[in-house]
Design a protein around this motif. Structure first.
Motif, PDB file in Angstrom:
ATOM      1  N   HIS A   1      -3.833  -9.952  -4.207  1.00 25.34           N
ATOM      2  CA  HIS A   1      -4.897  -9.906  -3.430  1.00 25.34           C
ATOM      3  C   HIS A   1      -5.952  -9.444  -4.516  1.00 25.34           C
TER       4      HIS A   1
ATOM      5  N   GLN B   1       0.613  -6.467  -3.642  1.00 25.08           N
ATOM      6  CA  GLN B   1      -0.446  -6.645  -2.638  1.00 25.08           C
ATOM      7  C   GLN B   1      -1.356  -5.759  -3.086  1.00 25.08           C
TER       8      GLN B   1
ATOM      9  N   ALA C   1       8.344   6.155  -0.926  1.00 21.06           N
ATOM     10  CA  ALA C   1       8.356   5.526  -2.625  1.00 21.06           C
ATOM     11  C   ALA C   1       8.745   6.595  -3.616  1.00 21.06           C
TER      12      ALA C   1
ATOM     13  N   GLU D   1       1.249   7.949  -1.777  1.00 20.23           N
ATOM     14  CA  GLU D   1       1.323   9.515  -2.283  1.00 20.23           C
ATOM     15  C   GLU D   1       0.644   9.762  -3.605  1.00 20.23           C
TER      16      GLU D   1
ATOM     17  N   PHE E   1      -3.142   0.631   5.172  1.00 16.63           N
ATOM     18  CA  PHE E   1      -4.079   0.034   6.070  1.00 16.63           C
ATOM     19  C   PHE E   1      -3.558   0.168   7.550  1.00 16.63           C
ATOM     20  N   ARG E   2      -2.488   0.002   7.679  1.00 15.31           N
ATOM     21  CA  ARG E   2      -2.042  -0.257   9.271  1.00 15.31           C
ATOM     22  C   ARG E   2      -1.407   1.165   9.700  1.00 15.31           C
TER      23      ARG E   2
ATOM     24  N   THR F   1       5.621  -1.775   2.297  1.00 17.13           N
ATOM     25  CA  THR F   1       4.535  -2.837   2.750  1.00 17.13           C
ATOM     26  C   THR F   1       5.154  -3.272   4.253  1.00 17.13           C
ATOM     27  N   SER F   2       3.998  -3.230   5.292  1.00 12.39           N
ATOM     28  CA  SER F   2       4.525  -3.593   6.633  1.00 12.39           C
ATOM     29  C   SER F   2       4.880  -4.992   6.705  1.00 12.39           C
TER      30      SER F   2
ATOM     31  N   VAL G   1       1.339  -9.430   6.392  1.00 12.87           N
ATOM     32  CA  VAL G   1       0.458 -10.177   5.856  1.00 12.87           C
ATOM     33  C   VAL G   1       1.012 -11.368   5.045  1.00 12.87           C
TER      34      VAL G   1
ATOM     35  N   VAL H   1      -9.161 -11.010  -2.762  1.00  9.42           N
ATOM     36  CA  VAL H   1      -8.751 -11.891  -1.859  1.00  9.42           C
ATOM     37  C   VAL H   1      -9.202 -11.656  -0.315  1.00  9.42           C
TER      38      VAL H   1
ATOM     39  N   PHE I   1      -9.575 -12.085   3.708  1.00  9.31           N
ATOM     40  CA  PHE I   1      -8.716 -12.816   4.964  1.00  9.31           C
ATOM     41  C   PHE I   1      -9.375 -13.974   5.035  1.00  9.31           C
TER      42      PHE I   1
ATOM     43  N   ALA J   1       0.922  -1.199  -0.043  1.00 11.46           N
ATOM     44  CA  ALA J   1      -0.130   0.129  -0.186  1.00 11.46           C
ATOM     45  C   ALA J   1       0.701   1.189   0.059  1.00 11.46           C
ATOM     46  N   GLY J   2       2.038   1.333   0.635  1.00  8.97           N
ATOM     47  CA  GLY J   2       2.826   2.524   0.657  1.00  8.97           C
ATOM     48  C   GLY J   2       3.380   3.165  -0.601  1.00  8.97           C
TER      49      GLY J   2
ATOM     50  N   ASP K   1      10.905   1.984   2.589  1.00  2.58           N
ATOM     51  CA  ASP K   1       9.738   2.177   3.343  1.00  2.58           C
ATOM     52  C   ASP K   1      10.280   3.147   4.257  1.00  2.58           C
ATOM     53  N   PRO K   2       9.364   4.349   4.534  1.00  5.45           N
ATOM     54  CA  PRO K   2       9.808   5.315   5.525  1.00  5.45           C
ATOM     55  C   PRO K   2       9.284   4.853   7.008  1.00  5.45           C
TER      56      PRO K   2
ATOM     57  N   TRP L   1      -7.635   0.104   8.311  1.00  2.00           N
ATOM     58  CA  TRP L   1      -8.008  -0.762   9.314  1.00  2.00           C
ATOM     59  C   TRP L   1      -8.079  -0.136  10.642  1.00  2.00           C
TER      60      TRP L   1
HETATM   61  P1  OAD Z   1       0.109  -1.613   5.417  1.00  2.00           P
HETATM   62  O1  OAD Z   1      -0.820  -0.454   5.519  1.00  2.00           O
HETATM   63  O2  OAD Z   1       0.146  -3.020   6.353  1.00  2.00           O
HETATM   64  O3  OAD Z   1       1.644  -1.021   5.509  1.00  2.00           O
HETATM   65  C1  OAD Z   1       1.629   0.105   4.589  1.00  2.00           C
HETATM   66  C2  OAD Z   1       3.431   0.001   4.835  1.00  2.00           C
HETATM   67  O4  OAD Z   1       3.583   1.336   3.588  1.00  2.00           O
HETATM   68  C3  OAD Z   1       4.289   0.751   6.061  1.00  2.00           C
HETATM   69  O5  OAD Z   1       5.051  -0.092   6.189  1.00  2.00           O
HETATM   70  C4  OAD Z   1       4.484   2.273   5.728  1.00  2.00           C
HETATM   71  O6  OAD Z   1       5.419   2.503   6.731  1.00  2.00           O
HETATM   72  C5  OAD Z   1       4.535   2.161   4.357  1.00  2.00           C
HETATM   73  N1  OAD Z   1       4.242   3.689   3.750  1.00  2.00           N
HETATM   74  C6  OAD Z   1       3.476   4.534   4.212  1.00  2.00           C
HETATM   75  N2  OAD Z   1       3.706   5.534   3.178  1.00  2.00           N
HETATM   76  C7  OAD Z   1       4.544   5.250   2.494  1.00  2.00           C
HETATM   77  C8  OAD Z   1       5.293   6.140   1.363  1.00  2.00           C
HETATM   78  N3  OAD Z   1       4.902   7.311   0.981  1.00  2.00           N
HETATM   79  N4  OAD Z   1       6.086   5.397   0.386  1.00  2.00           N
HETATM   80  C9  OAD Z   1       6.449   4.091   0.965  1.00  2.00           C
HETATM   81  N5  OAD Z   1       6.009   3.389   1.799  1.00  2.00           N
HETATM   82  C10 OAD Z   1       5.154   4.012   2.895  1.00  2.00           C
HETATM   83  O7  OAD Z   1       0.013  -2.104   3.853  1.00  2.00           O
HETATM   84  P2  OAD Z   1       0.467  -3.659   3.262  1.00  2.00           P
HETATM   85  O8  OAD Z   1       1.850  -4.164   3.720  1.00  2.00           O
HETATM   86  O9  OAD Z   1       0.368  -3.424   1.767  1.00  2.00           O
HETATM   87  O10 OAD Z   1      -4.778  -7.128   1.732  1.00  2.00           O
HETATM   88  O11 OAD Z   1      -0.930  -4.422   3.558  1.00  2.00           O
HETATM   89  C11 OAD Z   1      -0.885  -5.848   3.196  1.00  2.00           C
HETATM   90  C12 OAD Z   1      -2.283  -6.316   3.021  1.00  2.00           C
HETATM   91  O12 OAD Z   1      -2.950  -6.100   4.217  1.00  2.00           O
HETATM   92  C13 OAD Z   1      -2.993  -5.520   1.851  1.00  2.00           C
HETATM   93  O13 OAD Z   1      -2.967  -5.777   0.527  1.00  2.00           O
HETATM   94  C14 OAD Z   1      -4.219  -5.572   2.330  1.00  2.00           C
HETATM   95  C15 OAD Z   1      -4.146  -5.529   3.831  1.00  2.00           C
HETATM   96  O14 OAD Z   1      -5.031  -5.884   4.696  1.00  2.00           O
HETATM   97  C16 OAD Z   1      -6.161  -7.418   1.858  1.00  2.00           C
HETATM   98  O15 OAD Z   1      -7.176  -6.506   1.818  1.00  2.00           O
HETATM   99  C17 OAD Z   1      -6.416  -8.628   1.387  1.00  2.00           C
END
Ligand code: OAD
Length: 232
Positions: free
Chosen positions: A106, A88, A216, A17, A23-24, A173-174, A177, A146, A148, A12-13, A197-198, A30
Motif C-alpha cells: 500500500h 500492508q 504480535a 505495540e 485502522f478498524r 491484519t483484519s 481489504v 495506494v 482506495f 497494522a496490528g 492476532d488478538p 477510520w
Molecule cells: P486493521 O485496522 O483493519 O486491522 C488491524 C488488526 O490488527 C486487527 O485484526 C486487530 O485485531 C489486530 N491487532 C490489534 N492490535 C494488535 C497487536 N498488538 N498485535 C497483533 N495484532 C493486533 O488493519 P489492516 O488489516 O492492516 O490501507 O488494514 C488493511 C488496510 O486498510 C491498511 O493497509 C490501510 C487500511 O485502510 C490503506 O490505507 C490503503
C-alpha cells in the motif's frame, strides 16, 4: 540445503505495540477520519490540504516510534529461513528492525511521488510534504500511498511470492481489504498457515489456519522460536 521459504503477510496490528494506531479497532484511525475524505484520489482532488495534513501527521508520528519485539522476531527468523515480508503497512518498521526482503503493498509513508508520473518517486526529507512541492517535471508531489480505488501494482509480485511459500504467517491484519486479503488464496494447498492476532479475526477466510490469539509483540517471538527450533 537451501533454506525453506517463509512468507509473512503483516498488517497494522504488528505496529500497534510501537504506538501506531490500527485502522478498524475501536479508537482506530477510520473511527476518527472518513476514509473517503483522506484516502482516495477524489479527496486529493477536492481537498489536497486535508490529505497532505493527514499523511504529514502519520509521517511525523512515524519519526517518533520504533520497531517492537514482533518486527525484531521476524529479523531473527532469517537466521534459518528465507523470509519474505509482504506488508500492508506504510511505515518502515520492518526495515528499521533489519528485515531484508520487504514488499510494501500500500505504499510507503516516507516516500512521495509525482502526481503526473508515478515512476518518479523520492524519499522525503523530514516529515512534512507541502503544497507547492513539485517533482522535477513541475507537478505537485503526492504521498506514495495506494489510495482506495487505485490499483495495487505490487499484487502480482506478492501473489507470486505467496505461491512459493513453504510456511505462511499472517500477523495483525483484519483481512478486510482486498486484494491483500486474497493473497492467502495463492498459497499452495497443504502449506502450514499461522495467524497471530488478538482480535476477532475472520479466520474462516483462511481454511486450515492455526490461529494464535496473541499480540504480535509476544506471539511472534514465541512462534519464531518454535520455527527456528524445528529448522534444526
Ligand atoms: P486493521 O485496522 O483493519 O486491522 C488491524 C488488526 O490488527 C486487527 O485484526 C486487530 O485485531 C489486530 N491487532 C490489534 N492490535 C494488535 C497487536 N498488538 N498485535 C497483533 N495484532 C493486533 O488493519 P489492516 O488489516 O492492516 O490501507 O488494514 C488493511 C488496510 O486498510 C491498511 O493497509 C490501510 C487500511 O485502510 C490503506 O490505507 C490503503
Amino acid at each position: 540445503m537451501s533454506k525453506k521459504k517463509i512468507v509473512v503477510l503483516t498488517g497494522a496490528g504488528i505496529s500497534a505495540e510501537s504506538g501506531i494506531s490500527t485502522f478498524r479497532d475501536s479508537g482506530g484511525l477510520w473511527e476518527k477520519y472518513d476514509i473517503m475524505e483522506v484516502a482516495t484520489y477524489e479527496a486529493w482532488q477536492s481537498n489536497m490540504d486535508m490529505v497532505i495534513e493527514f499523511y504529514n501527521q502519520r509521517r511525523k508520528q512515524l519519526h517518533e516510534v520504533k520497531p517492537n519485539a514482533g518486527h525484531y522476531a521476524l529479523v531473527k527468523l532469517e537466521e534459518k529461513y528465507d523470509v519474505h515480508i509482504i506488508t500492508q503497512n506504510v511505515d518502515d518498521l520492518h526495515e528499521q528492525a533489519g528485515s531484508s526482503k520487504v514488499l510494501h503493498l500500500h505504499g510507503e509513508l516516507k516516500k512521495v511521488r509525482s502526481s503526473a508520473d508515478e515512476s518518479i518517486v523520492y524519499e522525503l526529507e523530514g516529515w512534512e510534504l507541502k503544497k507547492g512541492d513539485t517533482c522535477e517535471k513541475g507537478s505537485q508531489l503526492r504521498p506514495h500511498i495506494v489510495w482506495f480505488g487505485e490499483p495495487v501494482p505490487m499484487i502480482p509480485m506478492a501473489a507470486e511470492i505467496s505461491s512459493t511459500a513453504d510456511i505462511y504467517l499472517i500477523i495483525g491484519t483484519s483481512l478486510n481489504v482486498y486484494p491483500a486479503a486474497g493473497l492467502v488464496n495463492y498459497v499452495k494447498p497443504g502449506t502450514p498457515i499461522f495467524l497471530i492476532d488478538p482480535g476477532e479475526v475472520h479466520a474462516s477466510h483462511v481454511p486450515g489456519v492455526k490461529l494464535i490469539k496473541e499480540k504480535a509483540g509476544t506471539g511472534t517471538p514465541k512462534l519464531v522460536e518454535e520455527l527456528l527450533e524445528n529448522a534444526k
